[in-house]
Every structure is written in structure tokens, then in C-alpha cells.
Design a protein around this motif. Structure first.
Motif, PDB file in Angstrom:
ATOM      1  N   ALA A 111       0.725  -1.165  -0.149  1.00  0.00           N
ATOM      2  CA  ALA A 111       0.095   0.034  -0.086  1.00  0.00           C
ATOM      3  C   ALA A 111       0.838   1.291  -0.025  1.00  0.00           C
ATOM      4  O   ALA A 111       0.748   2.228  -0.726  1.00  0.00           O
ATOM      5  CB  ALA A 111      -1.002  -0.025   1.173  1.00  0.00           C
ATOM      6  N   GLU A 112       1.821   1.144   0.939  1.00  0.00           N
ATOM      7  CA  GLU A 112       2.835   2.483   0.793  1.00  0.00           C
ATOM      8  C   GLU A 112       3.615   2.503  -0.494  1.00  0.00           C
ATOM      9  O   GLU A 112       3.783   3.779  -0.986  1.00  0.00           O
ATOM     10  CB  GLU A 112       3.745   2.165   2.178  1.00  0.00           C
ATOM     11  N   MET A 113       4.025   1.460  -1.190  1.00  0.00           N
ATOM     12  CA  MET A 113       4.573   1.679  -2.398  1.00  0.00           C
ATOM     13  C   MET A 113       3.792   2.274  -3.495  1.00  0.00           C
ATOM     14  O   MET A 113       3.952   2.978  -4.261  1.00  0.00           O
ATOM     15  CB  MET A 113       5.255   0.345  -2.963  1.00  0.00           C
ATOM     16  N   ARG A 114       2.458   1.498  -3.169  1.00  0.00           N
ATOM     17  CA  ARG A 114       1.547   1.999  -4.552  1.00  0.00           C
ATOM     18  C   ARG A 114       1.055   3.672  -4.173  1.00  0.00           C
ATOM     19  O   ARG A 114       1.202   4.173  -5.193  1.00  0.00           O
ATOM     20  CB  ARG A 114       0.163   1.438  -4.251  1.00  0.00           C
ATOM     21  N   GLU A 115       1.177   4.214  -2.974  1.00  0.00           N
ATOM     22  CA  GLU A 115       1.160   5.452  -2.768  1.00  0.00           C
ATOM     23  C   GLU A 115       2.222   6.364  -3.368  1.00  0.00           C
ATOM     24  O   GLU A 115       1.835   7.598  -3.734  1.00  0.00           O
ATOM     25  CB  GLU A 115       0.706   5.558  -1.138  1.00  0.00           C
ATOM     26  N   GLU A 116       3.301   5.792  -3.010  1.00  0.00           N
ATOM     27  CA  GLU A 116       4.677   6.479  -3.288  1.00  0.00           C
ATOM     28  C   GLU A 116       4.745   6.495  -4.839  1.00  0.00           C
ATOM     29  O   GLU A 116       5.167   7.774  -5.621  1.00  0.00           O
ATOM     30  CB  GLU A 116       5.883   5.924  -2.832  1.00  0.00           C
ATOM     31  N   ILE A 117       4.258   5.398  -5.634  1.00  0.00           N
ATOM     32  CA  ILE A 117       4.324   5.383  -7.119  1.00  0.00           C
ATOM     33  C   ILE A 117       3.222   6.273  -7.690  1.00  0.00           C
ATOM     34  O   ILE A 117       3.468   7.156  -8.628  1.00  0.00           O
ATOM     35  CB  ILE A 117       4.132   4.184  -7.360  1.00  0.00           C
ATOM     36  N   GLY A 118       2.071   6.547  -7.026  1.00  0.00           N
ATOM     37  CA  GLY A 118       1.253   7.545  -7.326  1.00  0.00           C
ATOM     38  C   GLY A 118       1.697   8.856  -7.333  1.00  0.00           C
ATOM     39  O   GLY A 118       1.575   9.694  -8.122  1.00  0.00           O
ATOM     40  N   GLN A 119       2.463   9.048  -6.278  1.00  0.00           N
ATOM     41  CA  GLN A 119       2.814  10.435  -6.065  1.00  0.00           C
ATOM     42  C   GLN A 119       3.902  10.871  -7.032  1.00  0.00           C
ATOM     43  O   GLN A 119       4.186  12.065  -7.487  1.00  0.00           O
ATOM     44  CB  GLN A 119       3.480  10.634  -4.537  1.00  0.00           C
ATOM     45  N   LEU A 120       4.773   9.818  -7.331  1.00  0.00           N
ATOM     46  CA  LEU A 120       5.733  10.069  -8.485  1.00  0.00           C
ATOM     47  C   LEU A 120       5.267  10.282  -9.617  1.00  0.00           C
ATOM     48  O   LEU A 120       5.859  10.990 -10.442  1.00  0.00           O
ATOM     49  CB  LEU A 120       6.954   8.609  -8.365  1.00  0.00           C
ATOM     50  N   SER A 121       4.222   9.311  -9.948  1.00  0.00           N
ATOM     51  CA  SER A 121       3.519   9.723 -11.088  1.00  0.00           C
ATOM     52  C   SER A 121       2.885  10.957 -11.276  1.00  0.00           C
ATOM     53  O   SER A 121       2.914  11.778 -12.414  1.00  0.00           O
ATOM     54  CB  SER A 121       2.172   8.671 -11.377  1.00  0.00           C
ATOM     55  N   ASP A 122       2.173  11.443 -10.317  1.00  0.00           N
ATOM     56  CA  ASP A 122       1.866  12.893 -10.195  1.00  0.00           C
ATOM     57  C   ASP A 122       3.066  14.083 -10.319  1.00  0.00           C
ATOM     58  O   ASP A 122       3.050  14.867 -11.276  1.00  0.00           O
ATOM     59  CB  ASP A 122       1.128  13.292  -9.000  1.00  0.00           C
ATOM     60  N   ARG A 123       4.030  13.644  -9.874  1.00  0.00           N
ATOM     61  CA  ARG A 123       5.073  14.531 -10.002  1.00  0.00           C
ATOM     62  C   ARG A 123       5.639  14.654 -11.762  1.00  0.00           C
ATOM     63  O   ARG A 123       6.241  15.506 -12.149  1.00  0.00           O
ATOM     64  CB  ARG A 123       6.279  14.131  -9.200  1.00  0.00           C
ATOM     65  N   MET A 124       5.602  13.334 -11.996  1.00  0.00           N
ATOM     66  CA  MET A 124       6.226  13.261 -13.583  1.00  0.00           C
ATOM     67  C   MET A 124       5.296  13.793 -14.472  1.00  0.00           C
ATOM     68  O   MET A 124       5.483  14.666 -15.367  1.00  0.00           O
ATOM     69  CB  MET A 124       6.241  11.574 -13.997  1.00  0.00           C
ATOM     70  N   ASP A 125       3.688  13.958 -14.082  1.00  0.00           N
ATOM     71  CA  ASP A 125       2.983  14.683 -15.091  1.00  0.00           C
ATOM     72  C   ASP A 125       3.214  16.313 -14.680  1.00  0.00           C
ATOM     73  O   ASP A 125       3.009  16.754 -15.897  1.00  0.00           O
ATOM     74  CB  ASP A 125       1.312  14.353 -14.450  1.00  0.00           C
ATOM     75  N   GLN A 126       3.496  16.641 -13.556  1.00  0.00           N
ATOM     76  CA  GLN A 126       3.743  17.994 -13.432  1.00  0.00           C
ATOM     77  C   GLN A 126       5.088  18.332 -14.226  1.00  0.00           C
ATOM     78  O   GLN A 126       4.983  19.587 -14.642  1.00  0.00           O
ATOM     79  CB  GLN A 126       4.045  18.469 -11.774  1.00  0.00           C
ATOM     80  N   LEU A 127       6.042  17.410 -13.984  1.00  0.00           N
ATOM     81  CA  LEU A 127       7.282  17.958 -14.950  1.00  0.00           C
ATOM     82  C   LEU A 127       6.975  18.074 -16.425  1.00  0.00           C
ATOM     83  O   LEU A 127       7.585  18.750 -17.013  1.00  0.00           O
ATOM     84  CB  LEU A 127       8.247  16.770 -14.642  1.00  0.00           C
ATOM     85  N   SER A 128       6.130  17.026 -16.886  1.00  0.00           N
ATOM     86  CA  SER A 128       5.675  16.949 -18.204  1.00  0.00           C
ATOM     87  C   SER A 128       5.017  18.209 -18.673  1.00  0.00           C
ATOM     88  O   SER A 128       5.365  18.982 -19.816  1.00  0.00           O
ATOM     89  CB  SER A 128       5.192  15.736 -18.694  1.00  0.00           C
ATOM     90  N   ASP A 129       4.278  18.814 -17.779  1.00  0.00           N
ATOM     91  CA  ASP A 129       3.438  20.023 -17.939  1.00  0.00           C
ATOM     92  C   ASP A 129       4.421  21.271 -18.108  1.00  0.00           C
ATOM     93  O   ASP A 129       4.312  21.965 -19.015  1.00  0.00           O
ATOM     94  CB  ASP A 129       2.285  20.351 -16.946  1.00  0.00           C
ATOM     95  N   ARG A 130       5.440  21.150 -17.273  1.00  0.00           N
ATOM     96  CA  ARG A 130       6.513  22.359 -17.057  1.00  0.00           C
ATOM     97  C   ARG A 130       7.215  22.190 -18.357  1.00  0.00           C
ATOM     98  O   ARG A 130       7.580  23.288 -18.978  1.00  0.00           O
ATOM     99  CB  ARG A 130       7.240  22.004 -15.924  1.00  0.00           C
ATOM    100  N   MET A 131       7.545  21.046 -18.687  1.00  0.00           N
ATOM    101  CA  MET A 131       8.350  20.976 -19.873  1.00  0.00           C
ATOM    102  C   MET A 131       7.615  21.700 -21.186  1.00  0.00           C
ATOM    103  O   MET A 131       8.162  22.049 -21.971  1.00  0.00           O
ATOM    104  CB  MET A 131       8.931  19.650 -20.126  1.00  0.00           C
ATOM    105  N   ASP A 132       6.319  21.218 -21.320  1.00  0.00           N
ATOM    106  CA  ASP A 132       5.638  21.806 -22.273  1.00  0.00           C
ATOM    107  C   ASP A 132       5.415  23.308 -22.201  1.00  0.00           C
ATOM    108  O   ASP A 132       5.517  23.816 -23.396  1.00  0.00           O
ATOM    109  CB  ASP A 132       4.109  21.089 -22.308  1.00  0.00           C
ATOM    110  N   GLN A 133       5.443  23.760 -21.116  1.00  0.00           N
ATOM    111  CA  GLN A 133       5.481  24.963 -20.799  1.00  0.00           C
ATOM    112  C   GLN A 133       6.596  25.903 -21.179  1.00  0.00           C
ATOM    113  O   GLN A 133       6.916  27.119 -21.964  1.00  0.00           O
ATOM    114  CB  GLN A 133       5.040  25.530 -19.310  1.00  0.00           C
ATOM    115  N   PHE A 134       7.885  25.274 -20.899  1.00  0.00           N
ATOM    116  CA  PHE A 134       9.000  25.736 -21.157  1.00  0.00           C
ATOM    117  C   PHE A 134       9.133  25.774 -23.097  1.00  0.00           C
ATOM    118  O   PHE A 134       9.706  26.534 -23.591  1.00  0.00           O
ATOM    119  CB  PHE A 134      10.018  24.784 -20.670  1.00  0.00           C
ATOM    120  N   SER A 135       8.678  24.554 -23.306  1.00  0.00           N
ATOM    121  CA  SER A 135       9.174  24.472 -24.901  1.00  0.00           C
ATOM    122  C   SER A 135       8.072  25.535 -25.691  1.00  0.00           C
ATOM    123  O   SER A 135       8.647  26.252 -26.469  1.00  0.00           O
ATOM    124  CB  SER A 135       8.497  23.048 -25.216  1.00  0.00           C
TER     125      SER A 135
END
Length: 161
Positions: A111-135
Motif C-alpha cells: 500500500a505504501e509503495m502504491r502511494e509513493e508510485i502514485g505521488q511519483l506519477s503525479d510529479r512526472m505529470d507536473q514535470l511534463s506540463d512544465r516541460m511543455d510550458q518551457f517548450s
């Protein structure tokens, strides 16, 4: 002088003994089924064992000592088997308890690992949005540089030379 004894001549006057034939011609020499199934009497058992049934000899001191040692050894072996069974039962109970604890622990870790993977996925989505904004910003900067800062003489003619 040697006396000749004829072969068929009797040398003793003893009466001839023989086994009488059974009175009934159909009777068997072996015991019948009813005689075979009956219980053996103590006298017969004693006779077959080689000693009379009525005389039971008491055990000697050495025999009693041997029986006592054998009984003690048997009791010791039985106690050891009993202790082993109890120890095995306790050990299996402890193993089952540890197994249940491990399952709970593994479930918690999952359960803890799933939660952390979910948080990591959210951060990756945020990073992808920022990369799009930067582009997008970089594209705007390039367009601005090409349109305002580059001298007109260096700009190529889209029609050609």
C-alpha cells in the motif's frame, strides 16, 4: 557253533501291539471343525509350552529388574515422543503467527509503495506540463528574436535569391 535264525521267526514272546482301526469307516483321523475352533485349555497350553499349566514360576529378581528397566525405557521414549509432539505443535503455531505478521507487513508495504508510485506519477505529470510550458516559451522567444532582433539584411527571402 553258530545258530541260524530265520528271518521271519519271532524272537520274543511279547504280544503284537498295533493301532486299532477306527470303528466308523467314514471317520477322519484329523480333528473336526468344531474341535479346531474350541478354546485351548490351560492344561493343553501348558503341555504345549513344555511345562504344566498349574505351576507358574514367579519372576526372578533379574527378570523383574529387566522388566522394570524395559518399562522405564518405554516410558522415557513415550515421554520424549510426547515432548516432541508438543514442541512441534508450538513451533507450527509460531510459524503460522509469523506468517500472518509477514502477510500484514507485506500488505502494508504494498500500500505504501502504491502511494509513493502514485505521488511519483503525479510529479512526472507536473514535470511534463512544465516541460511543455518551457517548450512553448522557448518557441515564443525564438519567434521574438527572429522577428525583432535579427537585421533585415540577414533575413532570407522566402521566394529565393
Amino acid at each position: 557253533m553258530v545258530e541260524d535264525f530265520p528271518m521271519n521267526e519271532r524272537t520274543t514272546d511279547a504280544a503284537q501291539t498295533g493301532v486299532p482301526l477306527p470303528e466308523q469307516p467314514g471317520r477322519s483321523y484329523t480333528p473336526g471343525a468344531s474341535e479346531q475352533d474350541r478354546a485351548m485349555t490351560s492344561t493343553e497350553a501348558g503341555r504345549l509350552a513344555g511345562r504344566p499349566a498349574a505351576s507358574r514360576e514367579p519372576l526372578s529378581r533379574a527378570e523383574r529388574l529387566h522388566l522394570t528397566v524395559l518399562a522405564g525405557a518405554f516410558a522415557l521414549v513415550a515421554a520424549m515422543f510426547g515432548a516432541g509432539a508438543i514442541a512441534l505443535n508450538n513451533l507450527s503455531g509460531q510459524i503460522l503467527g509469523l506468517r500472518a505478521e509477514m502477510r500484514q507487513e507485506i500488505g502494508g508495504l504494498r500500500a505504501e509503495m502504491r502511494e509513493e508510485i502514485g505521488q511519483l506519477s503525479d510529479r512526472m505529470d507536473q514535470l511534463s506540463d512544465r516541460m511543455d510550458q518551457f517548450s512553448d516559451r522557448l518557441t515564443r522567444v525564438e519567434t521574438l528574436v527572429e522577428t525583432h532582433l535579427v537585421p533585415v539584411s540577414n533575413v532570407r527571402d522566402p521566394v529565393g535569391p
